[in-house]
Design an enzyme around this catalytic site. Structure first.
Site, mmCIF file in Angstrom:
data_model
loop_
_atom_site.group_PDB
_atom_site.id
_atom_site.type_symbol
_atom_site.label_atom_id
_atom_site.label_comp_id
_atom_site.label_asym_id
_atom_site.label_seq_id
_atom_site.Cartn_x
_atom_site.Cartn_y
_atom_site.Cartn_z
ATOM 1 N N GLN A 121 0.835 -1.193 0.000
ATOM 2 C CA GLN A 121 0.000 0.000 0.000
ATOM 3 C C GLN A 121 0.875 1.250 0.000
ATOM 4 O OE1 GLN A 121 -2.448 1.629 3.531
ATOM 5 N NE2 GLN A 121 -3.895 0.263 2.486
ATOM 6 N N TYR A 127 -6.735 10.115 5.284
ATOM 7 C CA TYR A 127 -5.384 10.377 4.790
ATOM 8 C C TYR A 127 -5.466 11.401 3.658
ATOM 9 C CZ TYR A 127 -3.900 6.366 7.588
ATOM 10 O OH TYR A 127 -3.642 5.512 8.629
ATOM 11 N N LYS A 169 -20.495 -7.357 24.020
ATOM 12 C CA LYS A 169 -19.199 -8.003 24.231
ATOM 13 C C LYS A 169 -19.216 -9.487 23.876
ATOM 14 C CE LYS A 169 -17.401 -4.247 26.085
ATOM 15 N NZ LYS A 169 -16.298 -3.494 25.424
#
Length: 364
Positions: free
Chosen positions: A16, A87, A343
């Site tokens: 990547q 990003y 959970k």
């Protein structure tokens, strides 16, 4: 060395390529200011970035091409361009971050321009027969951000040179949807990949808490995606695929999506990756190769997760092991916590340990 070693095992490997933009760690910038499409931090309370000039944008485009060429020369079989998760490329695509008024801001075509230029530059460097993957957040799940219909329009302007579309989701301010929290279902975001696949007729990748082999098969067989991305799941269980292929599903050490040793250590604290359920992510089961050389008796008091791990490890290296537990069921506190509605995924860990213990003839 990495690609050669992986190729010896018959695998293909992609790398990547990413520019963090405003999400860059300030401590690693040697006093420089992070850069972005505009002066909007990538998360609430984040560092204020400096808007890139047009000249700098084109320089970054060229750098992506250089990086892709190096990756190809190093033996990688594909490259992935990251356009999501707050990003740099996401900071151009998203109206949350992009407030520009030039040819790289405003309209969807302008906001997608840098991605289009990068993919074209990468293609020019690697040639027509080298796969390019584009990853992006198909829905930012934030008011004022891109939603699925927006991303489908943006992709109209920039996806042509991409061979595979890696469909992710979310941004920094809802990180629990990007690095999925444990109460989200296996493959919960695969509907996004299907929408992209249906429109562009290209192979798609989906991800998101994929732990169950049945859930994985369902996503593929029903056409939601063509490929599955597993990150944390393969930290917890590097042998996930082999165990499923050989009928050892009861021995899967499934990731419980706690995000402690991986996301928190690596992203939040810049520490080496650890794993709550996998005690040695580097050497894995290598300890089994060294057996005790004389009869050895081991008694473990308490059959919680730590006690189960200790007992199994002792038995696996040849010790005659006795596990003493006061309750009718092993698993300890993890078993109790897993009864809470959000959970329940935690139960996968004591279940795996109990299955592992049951298969050991020298553990009672």
């Amino acid at each position: 060395k990495l690609t050669e070693r992986l190729h010896k095992h018959g695998t293909c490997v992609s790398i990547q390529i990413n520019h963090a933009g405003a999400s860059a760690y300030p401590a690693r910038l040697n006093g420089l200011q992070p850069v972005s499409a505009s002066d909007i931090p990538s998360k609430k309370g984040g560092t204020v970035p400096r808007p890139l000039t047009v000249e700098e944008i084109y320089e970054i485009v060229n750098k992506y091409g250089d990086a892709a060429r190096r990756a190809q020369q190093a033996g990688f079989d594909a490259v992935e361009i990251h356009g999501g998760h707050s990003y740099l490329l996401c900071q151009f695509l998203s109206p949350l971050y992009n407030k520009r008024t030039d040819e790289f801001g405003g309209s969807p075509e302008n906001r997608a321009r840098i991605v289009k230029l990068i993919l074209e530059k990468v293609r020019a460097e690697v040639g027509p027969f080298f796969p390019i993957v584009l990853r992006f957040s198909a829905d930012e799940f934030t008011e004022g951000g891109n939603h699925l219909e927006d991303i489908l329009e943006l992709l109209d302007y920039c996806q042509e040179e991409a061979d595979i579309l890696n469909v992710s989701a979310a941004i920094n301010d809802n990180l629990y949807l990007q690095i999925d929290q444990m109460n989200l279902e296996d493959g919960w975001r695969s509907y996004l990949a299907k929408a992209v696949k249906d429109k562009f007729n290209k192979p798609t990748i989906t991800s998101g808490n994929i732990r169950s082999p049945k859930a994985a098969e369902k996503i593929l067989s029903e056409g939601y995606a063509d490929l599955l991305a597993m990150g944390r799941g393969l930290i917890a269980e590097p042998n996930w695929v082999n165990k499923v292929a050989t009928g050892q599903e009861d021995m899967l050490r499934k990731c419980i999506s706690c995000n402690i040793g991986c996301a928190d250590h690596r992203i939040s604290k810049s520490k080496p990756i650890r794993c709550t359920v996998n005690p040695d992510i580097i050497h894995e089961d290598k300890y089994k190769e060294t057996k005790v050389t004389r009869p050895t008796n081991v008694v473990v008091i308490g059959g919680g997760t730590a006690g189960l791990e200790a007992a199994c490890t002792a038995a696996e290296v040849g010790c005659n092991t006795t596990l003493i537990e006061a309750n009718e069921q092993t698993g300890g506190l993890a078993r109790a916590i897993a009864n809470l509605p959000d959970k329940s995924r935690i139960a996968d860990f004591p279940n795996y340990l109990a299955n592992r213990a049951e298969k050991l003839n020298n553990l009672k």
